[in-house]
Each structure stands twice: as C-alpha cells, then as structure tokens.
Write a protein that holds these residues in place. Sequence first.
Motif, PDB file in Angstrom:
ATOM      1  N   VAL A 265       0.851  -1.193   0.000  1.00  0.00           N
ATOM      2  CA  VAL A 265       0.000   0.000   0.000  1.00  0.00           C
ATOM      3  C   VAL A 265       0.885   1.241   0.000  1.00  0.00           C
ATOM      4  N   THR A 291      -4.417   5.523   2.745  1.00  0.00           N
ATOM      5  CA  THR A 291      -3.624   4.650   1.874  1.00  0.00           C
ATOM      6  C   THR A 291      -4.342   4.384   0.549  1.00  0.00           C
ATOM      7  N   ARG A 293      -3.889   1.185  -2.632  1.00  0.00           N
ATOM      8  CA  ARG A 293      -3.163   0.003  -3.092  1.00  0.00           C
ATOM      9  C   ARG A 293      -2.189   0.398  -4.203  1.00  0.00           C
ATOM     10  N   GLU A 306      -8.627  -0.219  -4.481  1.00  0.00           N
ATOM     11  CA  GLU A 306      -9.078  -0.316  -3.091  1.00  0.00           C
ATOM     12  C   GLU A 306      -8.618  -1.625  -2.479  1.00  0.00           C
ATOM     13  N   LEU A 307      -8.392  -1.599  -1.180  1.00  0.00           N
ATOM     14  CA  LEU A 307      -8.076  -2.829  -0.459  1.00  0.00           C
ATOM     15  C   LEU A 307      -9.355  -3.627  -0.258  1.00  0.00           C
ATOM     16  N   LYS A 309     -11.637  -6.340   1.923  1.00  0.00           N
ATOM     17  CA  LYS A 309     -11.856  -6.431   3.366  1.00  0.00           C
ATOM     18  C   LYS A 309     -10.766  -7.267   4.022  1.00  0.00           C
ATOM     19  N   GLU A 311      -7.674  -7.755   2.833  1.00  0.00           N
ATOM     20  CA  GLU A 311      -6.406  -7.027   2.767  1.00  0.00           C
ATOM     21  C   GLU A 311      -6.333  -5.937   3.834  1.00  0.00           C
ATOM     22  N   LYS A 312      -7.448  -5.269   4.061  1.00  0.00           N
ATOM     23  CA  LYS A 312      -7.487  -4.231   5.083  1.00  0.00           C
ATOM     24  C   LYS A 312      -7.223  -4.827   6.463  1.00  0.00           C
ATOM     25  N   THR A 313      -7.818  -5.981   6.728  1.00  0.00           N
ATOM     26  CA  THR A 313      -7.590  -6.667   8.010  1.00  0.00           C
ATOM     27  C   THR A 313      -6.136  -7.088   8.153  1.00  0.00           C
ATOM     28  N   ILE A 372      -7.873   2.982   9.077  1.00  0.00           N
ATOM     29  CA  ILE A 372      -7.428   3.110   7.696  1.00  0.00           C
ATOM     30  C   ILE A 372      -8.504   3.773   6.855  1.00  0.00           C
ATOM     31  N   GLN A 374      -9.186   4.774   2.908  1.00  0.00           N
ATOM     32  CA  GLN A 374      -8.712   4.535   1.559  1.00  0.00           C
ATOM     33  C   GLN A 374      -8.987   5.733   0.666  1.00  0.00           C
TER      34      GLN A 374
END
Length: 376
Positions: A265, A291, A293, A306-307, A309, A311-313, A372, A374
């Motif tokens: 990211v 952030t 990606r 976008e990340l 779900k 990837e965000k975790t 976070i 995005q």
Amino acid sequence: MKKVLKSKWVIIITICIALVVFNAMVFNVSVVKRNIVVGIGLDYDGSEYTLYTQVVLPKNGGVASGGGNNYVTLKGNAQNIDIAIDKIEKEQGAILSFAQAAILILGKNMMENGDLALVDTFFMDDRVHDNLFIVMAEDKAEDIMNAQVAAGEVSSLQLVRQLRPTKAPLGVTAISLQEYVRNSKNVNKINYLPLVSVEETEPSTDQQKENLEKADKFLISKTALIDENGLQCLLDENLTQIFSLTKMSLQDGVLKVDGDEMFSVHIIDSKAKMSYDLDKSECEIKFKLKTIRTEGRFANSKISFELSKDEKTRLMKSIDIRTRELINYGLSVNVDILNVVDGFLKKFPKESSRIMADDFLKQLNFKVSVQIEQVE
C-alpha cells in the motif's frame, strides 16, 4: 521652526556617525577571507577528534558559466573541536563560516566513545543554524564526506536532499540539531539519528568522462538510538519503518504486507498518537492512515485500487505485529525506544517513583489500534 529643523538635522547626523562608529567596532570578515562550510563531519579515534569541513570553491565569484561550484573537504585533528577549527583556519588563511552548513555527520566511534557534549557545543555557540540535519555514519564520517556521489553534486548536499524530500517518507528518520539537543537534555528520553551507509553504484556520464569506474550512493534505511552515554542500539530497516510510522507524520512511502498473497500500500498520509493510562498500566498507540493500493486488481469487471476487506484486516494486523516487534526489541536491549516512560512522567508527574521503577515497562500492557482510510 528653525530650531526644530536644526535639532532634527543634528539628530540625523549624530545617528549616522554612531552607525559608522559601531559598524567599525563589529568584527566583520570579508567574504573572500571566509570558507563557506556546507557540511561538517566528526570522527574520534580514541584520543583525538577529526573535524571535516566541506567548503565551497566558487567559480567566477559564485556565478558559474561553465558548471556549478567546486567543493573541497578540509580536515583538522585535535583533542577538541575549537583547536581543530583553529588548525584548519591557520592552514587555509581563512575563517570557517558555518552559517550555511546543512548537515553534521558523526562517525560511529564518535557516538560510542566520544564526548557527546561536543555536539551540544555546536548548537549552544550559535556556530550553525537550528535546522542543521544530524546523522550518524555506519562507520566513519570520513567515508560520507569523501563519497563520490553520482548525482552531480557534493556529498553533503546530496545527503541533505535525501533527508528532506518533497514529502516525508516511510523509513527516513530525519532530525535537526535543535531537536536532537532538546531531546538530549531529557535524561528520560532516548534520542535517535538516521544511520547513513555508503554503497557502490554506476558512475554518471560526467564521472565516466573523468575516468571514474565506480561511484557511491547513500542508503538511509536504519536508525541509531542514543542516550547521554552514547550509542545504545540500532534499528534495522524493518524496525526503522515502523519507528518512523509511530513517531512521525508521513506523506509518502510503500508499506509491504507479507503473506500467501503479498501486496503493498502507498501511504498518502499517516499520523500516530500515544495515550497513557496508569490505572490500567496501559499504553495505547493509535495509527491513522490514508492509503491506496500500489497495484490495481481486477474486481467487478474493472481495475480497483481499493483494499479488499481481507487485505485491510491483514494490513491492520501487520502494523500491530510490527509495532509489538519494535516494543519487544526495545525491552530485550533495555531501551525505551518509543519514550513511553517520558510520556507517563509528563502525564503523571506525581507518580514518578512508580513510573521510574526498573520493571515498569515490562509490566505494561501495550494496545495497538489502526484506522485506515482509503483514497480513491
């Protein structure tokens, strides 16, 4: 009316005479009798200090029609800095002018065995400006001062350029001399310096014309932690990244998240805040990141940055794990890397005896939270 005009002219003439007299009393040195210093280095061999000064050799009075200014590194050995400066000035027949110095480079042996009060001297004596950068060399300051950088400029200014990019990046822990000295006055606070190493690279076209077969580049990816006794420990590249994420406001850099499907990211904006709860024996570190990606992925029939779900975790968990690695490393070498004790002392000054206990840090519960946002 004539008396008023006469008195006015008497005052004006008196002021002009005073300005001339006082100006003559000021110790002014002609610019042609000065060496303008742009970079300073300091090494220690166990008995003597070696002071390096990178000075400007102007072409055509500073207006160069056939290229930029040249530079030369002058050095002097002595048991203190003042004598070293005096030696250089006598050899050159010119006064060293430090007002334009942009960086101070300290050798590793200087930080391990030298008198760090000498660093304070540079600041207290007003030799240099407050925003002078200060770094530590991986080995000797001499290696940095004499590096043949391929960027077409003197090594000191190239290093400053890397420390002061347009946006504050992940993993670069730049610090001014003013901030370093202020931190050093607090015995409960660990200090930090960017660690600079030199690595070989391909020469530039101009360097090849001068028959140089290799050039140098600077790497600033590690951090040295310092207290009043000198160098305490070093943070590697991974720990330096999370250290900068925790202690500084960032607007750039790429954070990699490992796993079966690695992704990265780009940090658009990042801030961290630490809070302290003595009743719960808890220190919480709160991250707030913007952030995006770095690489797009195909989703819903279009490319998305976008990340997901998951990837965000994973990003949040990665920051949590790396922050705890930094804390645990500090505990293992008995260094309060994040200045947690100082934070508690400022909030709970009446509980200093409890906070200053040897096992206080080890008894704390560290909590990490990550928010976070995005960016489209």
